[in-house]
Design a protein around this motif. Structure first.
Motif, PDB file in Angstrom:
ATOM      1  N   SER A 241      -7.584   4.308  11.531  1.00  0.00           N
ATOM      2  CA  SER A 241      -7.299   3.010  12.157  1.00  0.00           C
ATOM      3  C   SER A 241      -5.799   2.790  12.047  1.00  0.00           C
ATOM      4  CB  SER A 241      -8.054   1.870  11.452  1.00  0.00           C
ATOM      5  OG  SER A 241      -9.395   1.831  11.913  1.00  0.00           O
ATOM      6  N   GLY A 242      -5.203   2.356  13.121  1.00  0.00           N
ATOM      7  CA  GLY A 242      -3.754   2.197  13.077  1.00  0.00           C
ATOM      8  C   GLY A 242      -3.197   1.668  14.375  1.00  0.00           C
ATOM      9  N   LYS A 243      -1.904   1.908  14.570  1.00  0.00           N
ATOM     10  CA  LYS A 243      -1.166   1.349  15.691  1.00  0.00           C
ATOM     11  C   LYS A 243      -0.592   2.489  16.526  1.00  0.00           C
ATOM     12  CE  LYS A 243       3.013  -0.497  15.614  1.00  0.00           C
ATOM     13  NZ  LYS A 243       4.201  -1.350  15.387  1.00  0.00           N
ATOM     14  N   VAL A 244      -0.707   2.371  17.845  1.00  0.00           N
ATOM     15  CA  VAL A 244      -0.145   3.394  18.731  1.00  0.00           C
ATOM     16  C   VAL A 244       1.379   3.286  18.701  1.00  0.00           C
ATOM     17  CG1 VAL A 244       0.049   4.189  21.125  1.00  0.00           C
ATOM     18  CG2 VAL A 244      -2.164   3.364  20.245  1.00  0.00           C
ATOM     19  N   VAL A 245       2.056   4.396  18.370  1.00  0.00           N
ATOM     20  CA  VAL A 245       3.521   4.369  18.365  1.00  0.00           C
ATOM     21  C   VAL A 245       4.121   5.241  19.477  1.00  0.00           C
ATOM     22  CG1 VAL A 245       3.800   3.744  15.949  1.00  0.00           C
ATOM     23  CG2 VAL A 245       3.594   6.181  16.580  1.00  0.00           C
ATOM     24  N   ASP A 246       3.304   6.093  20.087  1.00  0.00           N
ATOM     25  CA  ASP A 246       3.831   6.913  21.192  1.00  0.00           C
ATOM     26  C   ASP A 246       2.691   7.487  22.014  1.00  0.00           C
ATOM     27  OD1 ASP A 246       6.003   8.038  22.635  1.00  0.00           O
ATOM     28  OD2 ASP A 246       5.564   9.989  21.752  1.00  0.00           O
ATOM     29  N   VAL A 247       2.856   7.507  23.353  1.00  0.00           N
ATOM     30  CA  VAL A 247       1.926   8.210  24.239  1.00  0.00           C
ATOM     31  C   VAL A 247       2.771   9.057  25.180  1.00  0.00           C
ATOM     32  CG1 VAL A 247      -0.032   8.029  25.802  1.00  0.00           C
ATOM     33  CG2 VAL A 247       0.459   6.148  24.222  1.00  0.00           C
ATOM     34  N   GLU A 248       2.733  10.351  24.969  1.00  0.00           N
ATOM     35  CA  GLU A 248       3.486  11.256  25.836  1.00  0.00           C
ATOM     36  C   GLU A 248       2.525  11.818  26.870  1.00  0.00           C
ATOM     37  OE1 GLU A 248       4.791  14.917  23.999  1.00  0.00           O
ATOM     38  OE2 GLU A 248       5.137  15.611  26.052  1.00  0.00           O
ATOM     39  N   ARG A 249       2.859  11.656  28.153  1.00  0.00           N
ATOM     40  CA  ARG A 249       1.940  12.084  29.215  1.00  0.00           C
ATOM     41  C   ARG A 249       2.544  13.195  30.061  1.00  0.00           C
ATOM     42  NH1 ARG A 249      -1.885   8.042  29.557  1.00  0.00           N
ATOM     43  NH2 ARG A 249      -1.213   6.036  28.698  1.00  0.00           N
ATOM     44  N   ARG A 250       1.711  14.174  30.439  1.00  0.00           N
ATOM     45  CA  ARG A 250       2.131  15.255  31.332  1.00  0.00           C
ATOM     46  C   ARG A 250       1.009  15.471  32.343  1.00  0.00           C
ATOM     47  NH1 ARG A 250       2.504  16.683  26.034  1.00  0.00           N
ATOM     48  NH2 ARG A 250       0.640  17.969  26.044  1.00  0.00           N
ATOM     49  N   SER A 251       1.265  15.202  33.615  1.00  0.00           N
ATOM     50  CA  SER A 251       0.264  15.474  34.641  1.00  0.00           C
ATOM     51  C   SER A 251       0.804  16.499  35.623  1.00  0.00           C
ATOM     52  CB  SER A 251      -0.115  14.207  35.414  1.00  0.00           C
ATOM     53  OG  SER A 251      -1.111  13.492  34.728  1.00  0.00           O
ATOM     54  N   GLY A 252       0.068  16.809  36.661  1.00  0.00           N
ATOM     55  CA  GLY A 252       0.619  17.625  37.729  1.00  0.00           C
ATOM     56  C   GLY A 252      -0.220  18.840  38.067  1.00  0.00           C
ATOM     57  N   GLY A 254      -3.465  18.833  37.976  1.00  0.00           N
ATOM     58  CA  GLY A 254      -4.825  18.362  38.220  1.00  0.00           C
ATOM     59  C   GLY A 254      -5.461  17.763  36.977  1.00  0.00           C
ATOM     60  N   PHE A 255      -4.734  17.739  35.874  1.00  0.00           N
ATOM     61  CA  PHE A 255      -5.231  17.142  34.647  1.00  0.00           C
ATOM     62  C   PHE A 255      -4.248  16.077  34.165  1.00  0.00           C
ATOM     63  CE2 PHE A 255      -6.763  21.593  34.419  1.00  0.00           C
ATOM     64  CZ  PHE A 255      -8.123  21.351  34.414  1.00  0.00           C
ATOM     65  N   ALA A 256      -4.749  15.130  33.373  1.00  0.00           N
ATOM     66  CA  ALA A 256      -3.854  14.213  32.665  1.00  0.00           C
ATOM     67  C   ALA A 256      -3.749  14.752  31.245  1.00  0.00           C
ATOM     68  CB  ALA A 256      -4.423  12.806  32.682  1.00  0.00           C
ATOM     69  N   ARG A 257      -2.631  15.378  30.934  1.00  0.00           N
ATOM     70  CA  ARG A 257      -2.424  15.934  29.599  1.00  0.00           C
ATOM     71  C   ARG A 257      -1.483  15.035  28.821  1.00  0.00           C
ATOM     72  NH1 ARG A 257      -3.679  21.547  29.621  1.00  0.00           N
ATOM     73  NH2 ARG A 257      -4.023  22.334  31.741  1.00  0.00           N
ATOM     74  N   GLY A 258      -1.592  15.053  27.488  1.00  0.00           N
ATOM     75  CA  GLY A 258      -0.659  14.257  26.716  1.00  0.00           C
ATOM     76  C   GLY A 258      -0.946  14.293  25.233  1.00  0.00           C
ATOM     77  N   THR A 259      -0.142  13.525  24.523  1.00  0.00           N
ATOM     78  CA  THR A 259      -0.242  13.418  23.072  1.00  0.00           C
ATOM     79  C   THR A 259      -0.157  11.947  22.683  1.00  0.00           C
ATOM     80  OG1 THR A 259       0.924  15.527  22.870  1.00  0.00           O
ATOM     81  CG2 THR A 259       0.762  14.179  20.882  1.00  0.00           C
ATOM     82  N   LEU A 260      -1.103  11.516  21.853  1.00  0.00           N
ATOM     83  CA  LEU A 260      -1.105  10.155  21.314  1.00  0.00           C
ATOM     84  C   LEU A 260      -0.672  10.210  19.856  1.00  0.00           C
ATOM     85  CD1 LEU A 260      -2.140   7.104  21.302  1.00  0.00           C
ATOM     86  CD2 LEU A 260      -4.316   8.058  20.497  1.00  0.00           C
ATOM     87  N   SER A 261       0.255   9.329  19.467  1.00  0.00           N
ATOM     88  CA  SER A 261       0.663   9.258  18.059  1.00  0.00           C
ATOM     89  C   SER A 261       0.438   7.857  17.528  1.00  0.00           C
ATOM     90  CB  SER A 261       2.149   9.620  17.927  1.00  0.00           C
ATOM     91  OG  SER A 261       2.392  10.921  18.427  1.00  0.00           O
ATOM     92  N   CYS A 262      -0.135   7.777  16.321  1.00  0.00           N
ATOM     93  CA  CYS A 262      -0.429   6.488  15.702  1.00  0.00           C
ATOM     94  C   CYS A 262       0.023   6.484  14.238  1.00  0.00           C
ATOM     95  CB  CYS A 262      -1.947   6.218  15.685  1.00  0.00           C
ATOM     96  SG  CYS A 262      -2.720   6.199  17.295  1.00  0.00           S
ATOM     97  N   VAL A 263       0.399   5.303  13.749  1.00  0.00           N
ATOM     98  CA  VAL A 263       0.623   5.153  12.303  1.00  0.00           C
ATOM     99  C   VAL A 263      -0.486   4.260  11.755  1.00  0.00           C
ATOM    100  CG1 VAL A 263       3.128   5.470  12.457  1.00  0.00           C
ATOM    101  CG2 VAL A 263       2.163   3.161  12.623  1.00  0.00           C
ATOM    102  N   GLY A 264      -0.872   4.528  10.510  1.00  0.00           N
ATOM    103  CA  GLY A 264      -2.055   3.905   9.942  1.00  0.00           C
ATOM    104  C   GLY A 264      -1.892   2.460   9.517  1.00  0.00           C
ATOM    105  N   LEU A 265      -3.045   1.777   9.397  1.00  0.00           N
ATOM    106  CA  LEU A 265      -3.133   0.415   8.879  1.00  0.00           C
ATOM    107  C   LEU A 265      -4.248   0.401   7.842  1.00  0.00           C
ATOM    108  CD1 LEU A 265      -3.032  -1.561  12.264  1.00  0.00           C
ATOM    109  CD2 LEU A 265      -1.225  -1.555  10.525  1.00  0.00           C
ATOM    110  N   ASP A 266      -4.247  -0.620   6.957  1.00  0.00           N
ATOM    111  CA  ASP A 266      -5.306  -0.793   5.961  1.00  0.00           C
ATOM    112  C   ASP A 266      -5.517   0.481   5.131  1.00  0.00           C
ATOM    113  OD1 ASP A 266      -5.516  -3.262   7.148  1.00  0.00           O
ATOM    114  OD2 ASP A 266      -7.226  -2.694   8.385  1.00  0.00           O
ATOM    115  N   ALA A 267      -6.753   0.986   5.109  1.00  0.00           N
ATOM    116  CA  ALA A 267      -7.085   2.159   4.306  1.00  0.00           C
ATOM    117  C   ALA A 267      -6.276   3.385   4.726  1.00  0.00           C
ATOM    118  CB  ALA A 267      -8.573   2.457   4.410  1.00  0.00           C
ATOM    119  N   PHE A 268      -5.792   3.379   5.982  1.00  0.00           N
ATOM    120  CA  PHE A 268      -5.032   4.521   6.491  1.00  0.00           C
ATOM    121  C   PHE A 268      -3.526   4.234   6.492  1.00  0.00           C
ATOM    122  CE2 PHE A 268      -9.306   4.831   8.204  1.00  0.00           C
ATOM    123  CZ  PHE A 268      -9.619   6.166   7.999  1.00  0.00           C
TER     124      PHE A 268
END
Lengths: 369, 369
Positions: A241-252, A254-268
């Motif tokens: 559980s956490g907060k989104v800090v980055d979404v890197e997207r690469r399409s082209g 025929g797919f939506a490719r990417g990377t999601l980065s999050c930093v934790g909250l509470d127990a995480f």
């Protein structure tokens, strides 16, 4: 047989989007499509595959392409009907039922819209028990069925029939055509008999999606109660559980490719999480350790409502929870793992079993973490 | 009706390669294919289109892709027959004749091979009077016929049927599929009636190619005699004679693109020539001035033998002569020039008439010379 009305549609849209693990398109748009079809053509009947005659023709229909494009090119029922009818014409046989290929906001709904229009039932199940990005990633393929003849249509009126030597070739030809058509197309494929459907499909996916949707959409349950029920009734594991800090997207391609980065909250609170996606979420790495991989389901949901968030809906600052759900057993067969295991997608890691409970170690991060 | 035997085949291969203006594939390979078909199935009959019934089905067949790839993926007669037969099956009608789409070493021969195999005549003519790189660049298109339904097959056994909204869309979908198939495919397209063929085709292209081939392959004539006859009998103009000093090639989008650079010899001793090609030679610039453009034919031939050289056969150090031949009048119509004029290919220059004789000025070089 069971009727799908507006209430069930709402549950299905939510639950199928969760099972879509980030892919499969936006639930709101899919629901509008199905609602319009129901209001025009009447209610939709959901049937168990065992109710179908062995010799009847079953036609799966779907939208193909990057979900980011799919939400921009909403199909009308006409195109889906064109695709299904052309497949019927090629095979010289009328369909007895429509089937979904995958769970997802759009791809669980498209079959409903065309079923309403053609007055055909929809089978309770699909070919994945979730969503996957390529068309050979189906229980049909694992169990030896061919995806062809396959029909592709676009919203302009272009129309393609593919008859390929194997399912990876069908994927390749359909993907390049879909890109040429603007990034999304409507498809009818894997035509099969009722007998073949009984032998190869993943059963109950629609009912499961409606159960999940009813739970997550429940107005009286709070976050912890919902999460607890997900764990006890659906073997879910809270991965983060956490907060989104980055979404890197690469399409082209025929797919939506990417990377999601999050930093934790509470127990995480001390942790960071990264998710790699190709339409669907493929692999989750927490603090440099692989905590979940395909074929298991990696679902990103709103941290408070637990409503699913598709990859195209991810934005900076969102508070999210990431849950893992175990995949259908078909994917743990040898051919299943060859078809959708993390290594097929280019990750040199072993599959990590969700069933073993919260993960404290991982095999390897393959140098890419 | 006229029989095509081995002697005619040799002439046709040479002449069609000249009319191919650099594209259309290697003459040697094409000839081997047609020879093999004749020796197996018997002689081929060349007919005038007026001999055909108005209602009969005429099917053009060809190879699609970059000629550089086409020479590496030689089709067998089987694939061409598959493409033609599938088109017949879709239309529910048997073909009465086969037609060539374009002149060229391979694309004049493929129809002969399949005609021999199916015991059908070949029509004397094509849709260009030369070769062009895209499938909407036909007299059929200029005169309103549709390229679809179109069948594509590859050597592996993959098979595609395209039904597009217009010919540019057919080109786009077929091109991306051809690239996915490895860069070359066998196609059957523009199915039409005998009446439509009479109304839209470029007539006599095969006879013309055989005449040209007989002249250029003549063992008793020297260079100057051949050149003189090309000028008097075929309105040829010598644009250049010199040595190849550079061939820059760019492939990858389904075309063989590139630039040829030559320095002059003899009367052209002070000059340099550049030719831009996309499968076929598109535009010739001498000393910074445009001296010939599509739709006119820009033919690179061996300086001594005057035998044609395809773009994939161009190499450093070759002594070449470049001749211009006037195109069929269909290309000088408004839609013709929109379809294949220099501006369609991205060159901001006006067409330069070959008929005006040796050129001393040019409109503009558009900043790209």
């Amino acid at each position: 047989m069971r009727e799908i009305g507006l209430k069930e549609l709402k549950d299905l849209a939510i639950g199928a989007t969760l099972l879509g693990t980030g892919g499969g398109g936006d639930p709101y748009i899919g629901r509008l499509m199905a609602e319009a079809a129901i209001s025009r053509y009447g209610p939709i009947h959901l049937v168990d595959v065992d109710e179908l005659p062995d010799e009847g023709l079953v036609v799966p229909a779907a939208m193909m392409g990057a979900p980011t494009v799919m939400v921009e090119k909403i199909p009308n029922g006409k195109e889906v009907e064109t695709a299904v009818s052309q497949l019927e014409r090629i095979l010289g046989k009328q369909a007895v039922a429509i089937m979904t290929i995958e769970a997802g906001g759009i791809n669980s709904m498209i079959p409903l819209a065309v079923a309403a229009q053609l007055h055909l039932p929809v089978i309770d199940g699909d070919s994945m028990g979730r969503a996957f990005p390529e068309l050979q990633m189906t229980s049909f393929h694992v169990r030896g069925l061919k995806a062809t003849p396959m029909v592709l249509v676009d919203e302009k009126g272009n129309n393609l029939v593919i008859d390929a030597i194997d399912n990876p070739w069908t994927e390749r030809l359909a993907r390049t055509a879909t890109v040429a058509m603007g990034g999304a197309s409507i498809i009818a494929l894997y035509p099969m008999t009722g007998r073949e459907a009984k032998d190869t499909m993943v059963r109950g996916t629609m009912s499961k999606a409606m159960d999940l949707g009813r739970l997550l959409g429940h107005s009286r349950l709070d976050r912890d109660e919902k999460l607890q029920r997900l764990k006890t009734q659906h073997q879910a594991i809270e991965l983060f559980s956490g907060k989104v800090v980055d979404v890197e997207r690469r399409s082209g391609d025929g797919f939506a490719r990417g990377t999601l980065s999050c930093v934790g909250l509470d127990a995480f609170g001390e942790s960071v999480l990264r998710i790699e996606f190709q339409n669907e979420n493929l692999i989750a790495v927490r603090d440099g350790r692989v905590v979940a991989t395909v074929p298991d389901l990696i679902c990103v949901v709103d941290r408070e409502t637990l409503l699913p968030i598709t990859t195209e809906g991810l934005t900076y600052g969102q508070r999210v929870t990431v849950v893992g759900l175990p995949s259908d057993p078909v994917w743990f067969t040898e051919k299943g793992m060859q078809t959708v295991g993390p290594q097929y997608f280019g990750y040199q890691v072993e599959h990590v079993s969700l069933a073993e409970g919260p993960i404290t170690t991982a095999e390897t991060n393959g140098g890419w973490a």
